[in-house]
Design an enzyme around this catalytic site. Structure first.
Site, short mmCIF file in Angstrom:
data_model
loop_
_atom_site.label_atom_id
_atom_site.label_comp_id
_atom_site.label_asym_id
_atom_site.label_seq_id
_atom_site.Cartn_x
_atom_site.Cartn_y
_atom_site.Cartn_z
N LYS A 9 4.89 112.40 20.93
CA LYS A 9 3.44 112.29 20.65
C LYS A 9 3.24 111.78 19.23
CE LYS A 9 3.13 116.13 17.77
NZ LYS A 9 2.98 115.99 16.30
N PRO A 92 13.47 110.90 17.66
CA PRO A 92 14.07 111.39 16.41
C PRO A 92 13.65 112.83 16.13
CG PRO A 92 12.97 109.28 16.06
CD PRO A 92 12.60 109.73 17.44
N LEU A 97 7.16 114.16 15.83
CA LEU A 97 6.90 113.49 17.10
C LEU A 97 6.90 114.45 18.28
CD1 LEU A 97 9.13 110.35 16.42
CD2 LEU A 97 6.64 110.34 16.64
N GLY A 98 7.11 115.74 18.00
CA GLY A 98 6.99 116.77 19.04
C GLY A 98 8.12 116.79 20.07
N GLY A 100 10.94 118.53 20.59
CA GLY A 100 11.34 119.83 21.16
C GLY A 100 10.24 120.38 22.06
N SER A 101 9.00 120.27 21.63
CA SER A 101 7.86 120.78 22.42
C SER A 101 7.74 119.99 23.72
CB SER A 101 6.56 120.63 21.64
OG SER A 101 6.65 121.28 20.41
N ASP A 134 2.56 123.02 20.04
CA ASP A 134 2.36 121.67 20.60
C ASP A 134 2.71 121.59 22.09
OD1 ASP A 134 1.63 120.76 18.14
OD2 ASP A 134 3.53 119.77 17.70
#
Ligand code: C5P
Length: 280
Positions: A9, A92, A97-98, A100-101, A134
């Site tokens: 994201k 990355p 950029l979220g 893991g979520s 997130d």
């Protein structure tokens, strides 16, 4: 065996409104899913969860959000469901950029689908917020105005795509809690998030991110990188989330900078009842 795309994201704008009693920060941000993402293979098994990932920087033990999401799904549904997860990591890490979520949300969606939908999407969102602020966003349709600590969603209709867009990520990263801790000493411009949202809706977007101030305080080189990208000719260069990646908008190709990776990206959305797919 099933394959699921796990998108990253970006935050098109990001306001930090203040620190709360529970240690989190009250935020207001427009989140957008993008077509840069990981690939998650899920195979249901009998006895225990296994996670395999080719990226050695990522822990594959119970601290990984994929395994936490799987354990949570089992606990909430009371189903004896286990899986082997194989993650092909492209997003990355420590980038804002979220990644893991997104992996956690993708795991919840995948297990729910493979078990014939014991939970509603609203239940998955509610379980997801226990895993991270997130996570509920990634269960939206790809564009959402997020408030609270990020977990309260207002679905937003498709926002028109801009000209060419790039994610630019230096080799160093930033830890989210560290960036938020540094907020205490920062003064933010009191911009109205509702007006910012209206600007994106009517096609006159103003990108900004309050977290640039603490992030630049922690890593002054990051501010220099932003200036360098502006000099290259990008119309917009704005950090996403708690950094260190930037969203760059402009009808140009980024010039090579040592130790900096560039990814061309587009907005991504999903249809109701289907998961994100690169072919959409
Ligand atoms: O929710 P999540 O686990 O992703 O948050 C990681 C950390 O980031 C929190 O423990 C908190 O320190 C910080 N955070 C915050 N305010 C938010 C989201 C995260 O202070 N809205």
């Amino acid at each position: 065996m099933s394959f699921y795309f796990s998108p990253a994201k970006v935050n098109l704008f990001f306001r930090v409104l203040g620190k709360r009693g529970d240690g989190y920060h009250e935020i207001a941000s427009l989140y957008q899913a993008i077509d840069l993402g990981d690939e998650l293979k899920v195979e249901l098994t009998q006895e225990r969860d296994i996670l395999v990932c080719q990226n050695s920087q990522l822990p594959c033990d119970s601290s990984n959000l994929i395994l936490k999401a799987s354990a949570l799904f089992r606990a909430r549904t009371h189903l004896p469901i286990y899986a082997k997860f194989s993650l092909l990591k492209t997003i990355p890490i420590e980038a804002g950029l979220g990644g893991g979520s997104s992996n956690a949300a993708t795991t919840l969606w995948a297990l729910n689908e493979l078990c014939d939908h014991p939970a509603t999407i609203e239940e998955l969102k509610s379980w997801g917020q226990e895993l991270g602020s997130d996570v509920p966003f990634f269960l939206s349709q790809g564009t959402a105005y997020c408030t609270g600590r990020g977990e309260i969603l207002e679905e937003i209709e498709k926002i028109s795509s801009l000209e060419k867009m790039w994610i630019v990520k230096p080799s160093y990263g930033l830890s989210t809690p560290k960036v938020y801790q540094t907020c205490a000493a920062c003064l933010f411009e009191p911009r109205s998030p509702k007006e910012a949202l209206a600007g994106f809706r009517r096609g006159s977007p103003q990108f900004f991110n309050d977290l640039e101030i603490p992030a630049f305080k922690l890593i002054p080189e990051l501010q220099k990188l932003k200036e360098q990208l502006r000099v290259q000719g990008f119309r917009t260069v704005t950090m996403t989330g708690s950094g260190t990646a930037f969203v760059c908008v402009g009808d140009i190709e980024p010039e090579n900078i040592p130790e900096v990776s560039c990814y061309p990206v587009s907005w991504m959305r999903r249809e109701r009842n289907t998961w994100y797919s690169r072919s959409h």
